[in-house]
Write a protein that holds these residues in place. Structure first.
Motif, PDB file in Angstrom:
ATOM      1  N   UNK A  28     -33.567 -36.980  17.320  1.00  0.00           N
ATOM      2  CA  UNK A  28     -32.394 -36.185  17.644  1.00  0.00           C
ATOM      3  C   UNK A  28     -31.143 -36.854  17.098  1.00  0.00           C
ATOM      4  N   UNK A  29     -30.247 -36.065  16.495  1.00  0.00           N
ATOM      5  CA  UNK A  29     -29.014 -36.659  15.954  1.00  0.00           C
ATOM      6  C   UNK A  29     -28.113 -37.167  17.069  1.00  0.00           C
ATOM      7  N   UNK A  30     -27.472 -38.246  16.802  1.00  0.00           N
ATOM      8  CA  UNK A  30     -26.558 -38.855  17.755  1.00  0.00           C
ATOM      9  C   UNK A  30     -25.134 -38.466  17.372  1.00  0.00           C
ATOM     10  N   UNK A  31     -24.709 -37.248  17.712  1.00  0.00           N
ATOM     11  CA  UNK A  31     -23.408 -36.733  17.296  1.00  0.00           C
ATOM     12  C   UNK A  31     -22.252 -37.574  17.835  1.00  0.00           C
ATOM     13  N   UNK A  32     -22.424 -38.122  19.014  1.00  0.00           N
ATOM     14  CA  UNK A  32     -21.329 -38.878  19.607  1.00  0.00           C
ATOM     15  C   UNK A  32     -21.068 -40.190  18.884  1.00  0.00           C
ATOM     16  N   UNK A  33     -22.057 -40.685  18.131  1.00  0.00           N
ATOM     17  CA  UNK A  33     -21.865 -41.952  17.440  1.00  0.00           C
ATOM     18  C   UNK A  33     -21.166 -41.774  16.088  1.00  0.00           C
ATOM     19  N   UNK A  34     -21.062 -40.527  15.610  1.00  0.00           N
ATOM     20  CA  UNK A  34     -20.420 -40.288  14.326  1.00  0.00           C
ATOM     21  C   UNK A  34     -18.948 -39.983  14.572  1.00  0.00           C
ATOM     22  N   UNK A  35     -18.081 -40.715  13.893  1.00  0.00           N
ATOM     23  CA  UNK A  35     -16.643 -40.494  14.022  1.00  0.00           C
ATOM     24  C   UNK A  35     -16.134 -39.682  12.845  1.00  0.00           C
ATOM     25  N   UNK A  36     -15.030 -38.989  13.061  1.00  0.00           N
ATOM     26  CA  UNK A  36     -14.423 -38.195  12.006  1.00  0.00           C
ATOM     27  C   UNK A  36     -14.054 -39.111  10.839  1.00  0.00           C
ATOM     28  N   UNK A  37     -14.610 -38.856   9.659  1.00  0.00           N
ATOM     29  CA  UNK A  37     -14.343 -39.726   8.507  1.00  0.00           C
ATOM     30  C   UNK A  37     -12.971 -39.486   7.868  1.00  0.00           C
ATOM     31  N   UNK A  38     -12.278 -38.435   8.295  1.00  0.00           N
ATOM     32  CA  UNK A  38     -10.963 -38.127   7.741  1.00  0.00           C
ATOM     33  C   UNK A  38      -9.902 -38.549   8.735  1.00  0.00           C
ATOM     34  N   UNK A  39      -9.058 -39.468   8.313  1.00  0.00           N
ATOM     35  CA  UNK A  39      -7.972 -39.888   9.201  1.00  0.00           C
ATOM     36  C   UNK A  39      -6.726 -39.088   8.827  1.00  0.00           C
ATOM     37  N   UNK A  40      -6.240 -38.334   9.802  1.00  0.00           N
ATOM     38  CA  UNK A  40      -5.060 -37.506   9.588  1.00  0.00           C
ATOM     39  C   UNK A  40      -4.337 -37.335  10.917  1.00  0.00           C
ATOM     40  N   UNK A  41      -3.077 -37.000  10.828  1.00  0.00           N
ATOM     41  CA  UNK A  41      -2.263 -36.702  11.991  1.00  0.00           C
ATOM     42  C   UNK A  41      -2.791 -35.423  12.636  1.00  0.00           C
ATOM     43  N   UNK A  42      -2.763 -35.333  13.959  1.00  0.00           N
ATOM     44  CA  UNK A  42      -3.269 -34.164  14.667  1.00  0.00           C
ATOM     45  C   UNK A  42      -2.506 -32.885  14.321  1.00  0.00           C
ATOM     46  N   UNK A  43      -1.274 -33.026  13.867  1.00  0.00           N
ATOM     47  CA  UNK A  43      -0.455 -31.863  13.508  1.00  0.00           C
ATOM     48  C   UNK A  43      -0.597 -31.490  12.026  1.00  0.00           C
ATOM     49  N   UNK A  44      -1.176 -32.379  11.232  1.00  0.00           N
ATOM     50  CA  UNK A  44      -1.277 -32.174   9.790  1.00  0.00           C
ATOM     51  C   UNK A  44      -2.417 -31.215   9.453  1.00  0.00           C
ATOM     52  N   UNK A  45      -2.131 -30.265   8.562  1.00  0.00           N
ATOM     53  CA  UNK A  45      -3.158 -29.358   8.064  1.00  0.00           C
ATOM     54  C   UNK A  45      -3.578 -29.837   6.686  1.00  0.00           C
ATOM     55  N   UNK A  46      -4.890 -29.897   6.488  1.00  0.00           N
ATOM     56  CA  UNK A  46      -5.439 -30.397   5.232  1.00  0.00           C
ATOM     57  C   UNK A  46      -6.600 -29.497   4.807  1.00  0.00           C
ATOM     58  N   UNK A  47      -6.727 -29.298   3.510  1.00  0.00           N
ATOM     59  CA  UNK A  47      -7.853 -28.552   2.959  1.00  0.00           C
ATOM     60  C   UNK A  47      -8.846 -29.564   2.403  1.00  0.00           C
ATOM     61  N   UNK A 103     -13.117 -26.440   3.889  1.00  0.00           N
ATOM     62  CA  UNK A 103     -12.701 -26.371   5.289  1.00  0.00           C
ATOM     63  C   UNK A 103     -11.207 -26.647   5.352  1.00  0.00           C
ATOM     64  N   UNK A 104     -10.502 -25.862   6.160  1.00  0.00           N
ATOM     65  CA  UNK A 104      -9.092 -26.121   6.415  1.00  0.00           C
ATOM     66  C   UNK A 104      -9.004 -26.636   7.845  1.00  0.00           C
ATOM     67  N   UNK A 105      -8.466 -27.840   7.999  1.00  0.00           N
ATOM     68  CA  UNK A 105      -8.395 -28.505   9.301  1.00  0.00           C
ATOM     69  C   UNK A 105      -6.957 -28.771   9.710  1.00  0.00           C
ATOM     70  N   UNK A 106      -6.685 -28.600  10.982  1.00  0.00           N
ATOM     71  CA  UNK A 106      -5.450 -29.099  11.583  1.00  0.00           C
ATOM     72  C   UNK A 106      -5.907 -30.039  12.684  1.00  0.00           C
ATOM     73  N   UNK A 107      -5.756 -31.323  12.449  1.00  0.00           N
ATOM     74  CA  UNK A 107      -6.322 -32.306  13.373  1.00  0.00           C
ATOM     75  C   UNK A 107      -7.836 -32.152  13.376  1.00  0.00           C
ATOM     76  N   UNK A 108      -8.411 -31.936  14.550  1.00  0.00           N
ATOM     77  CA  UNK A 108      -9.855 -31.726  14.678  1.00  0.00           C
ATOM     78  C   UNK A 108     -10.228 -30.244  14.619  1.00  0.00           C
ATOM     79  N   UNK A 109      -9.237 -29.359  14.663  1.00  0.00           N
ATOM     80  CA  UNK A 109      -9.491 -27.918  14.708  1.00  0.00           C
ATOM     81  C   UNK A 109      -9.799 -27.371  13.316  1.00  0.00           C
ATOM     82  N   UNK A 110     -10.914 -26.666  13.221  1.00  0.00           N
ATOM     83  CA  UNK A 110     -11.309 -26.032  11.969  1.00  0.00           C
ATOM     84  C   UNK A 110     -10.714 -24.626  11.928  1.00  0.00           C
ATOM     85  N   UNK A 111      -9.769 -24.409  11.009  1.00  0.00           N
ATOM     86  CA  UNK A 111      -9.098 -23.117  10.880  1.00  0.00           C
ATOM     87  C   UNK A 111      -9.845 -22.159   9.965  1.00  0.00           C
ATOM     88  N   UNK A 112     -10.590 -22.716   9.013  1.00  0.00           N
ATOM     89  CA  UNK A 112     -11.283 -21.890   8.028  1.00  0.00           C
ATOM     90  C   UNK A 112     -12.455 -22.665   7.464  1.00  0.00           C
TER      91      UNK A 112
END
Length: 150
Positions: A28-47, A103-112
């Motif tokens: 079984x995958x250990x999702x909690x052990x994997x951290x977001x590999x993209x470091x960005x501000x929570x307010x920043x939107x990135x494609x 994927x278009x992300x704003x912080x951890x939120x996936x917008x697209x």
């Protein structure tokens, strides 16, 4: 003599159960052990474009759509990050199943999330909707009209 055989058999069964549990838990995958590999501000939107360098011809429409978006609205167009298919942690974290994927992300939120082979216009339509490019451009030009009348 039978008690020794039963005790030996019990230990064998216990060992089989424990080893089976250990084996199954590793599947079984250990999702909690994997951290977001993209470091960005929570307010920043990135494609983020997930790319497979062996199939760049399939990604051309994505690049064309992103370039056109940048040309139409250089101020509001999001920053772009390209992640290669070799970066397994990012692929696993974002659950990428095919290339290209954008994927278009704003912080951890996936917008697209856009996957697979699409036309430039299809991709551009999704991006304009997310970033409200046409709506903002229309309101800017109407504001200019009103400001010029004074």
């Amino acid at each position: 003599m039978k008690t020794k055989e039963v005790n030996g058999m019990d230990k064998y069964i216990e060992m089989m159960i424990i080893s089976s549990m250990l084996f199954l838990s590793s599947c079984f995958p250990q999702a909690s052990s994997i951290e977001n590999p993209i470091s960005q501000d929570q307010e920043q939107t990135i494609t983020v474009l997930f790319s497979d360098s062996s199939n760049l011809h399939e990604e051309k429409t994505y690049y064309d759509a992103l370039l056109e978006l940048k040309q139409k609205d250089p101020v509001n167009a999001p920053s772009l990050m390209i992640i290669d298919s070799e970066e397994r942690d990012a692929i696993r974290y974002f659950n990428i199943e095919q290339f290209p994927t954008m994927i278009v992300l704003t912080g951890e939120k996936e917008n697209l999330r856009v996957e697979g082979s699409l036309t430039k216009d299809e991709i551009l339509g999704h991006l304009k909707e997310v970033f409200q490019i046409e709506k903002d451009a229309a309101s800017l030009s109407s504001n200019r009209l009103f400001s010029n009348t004074y």
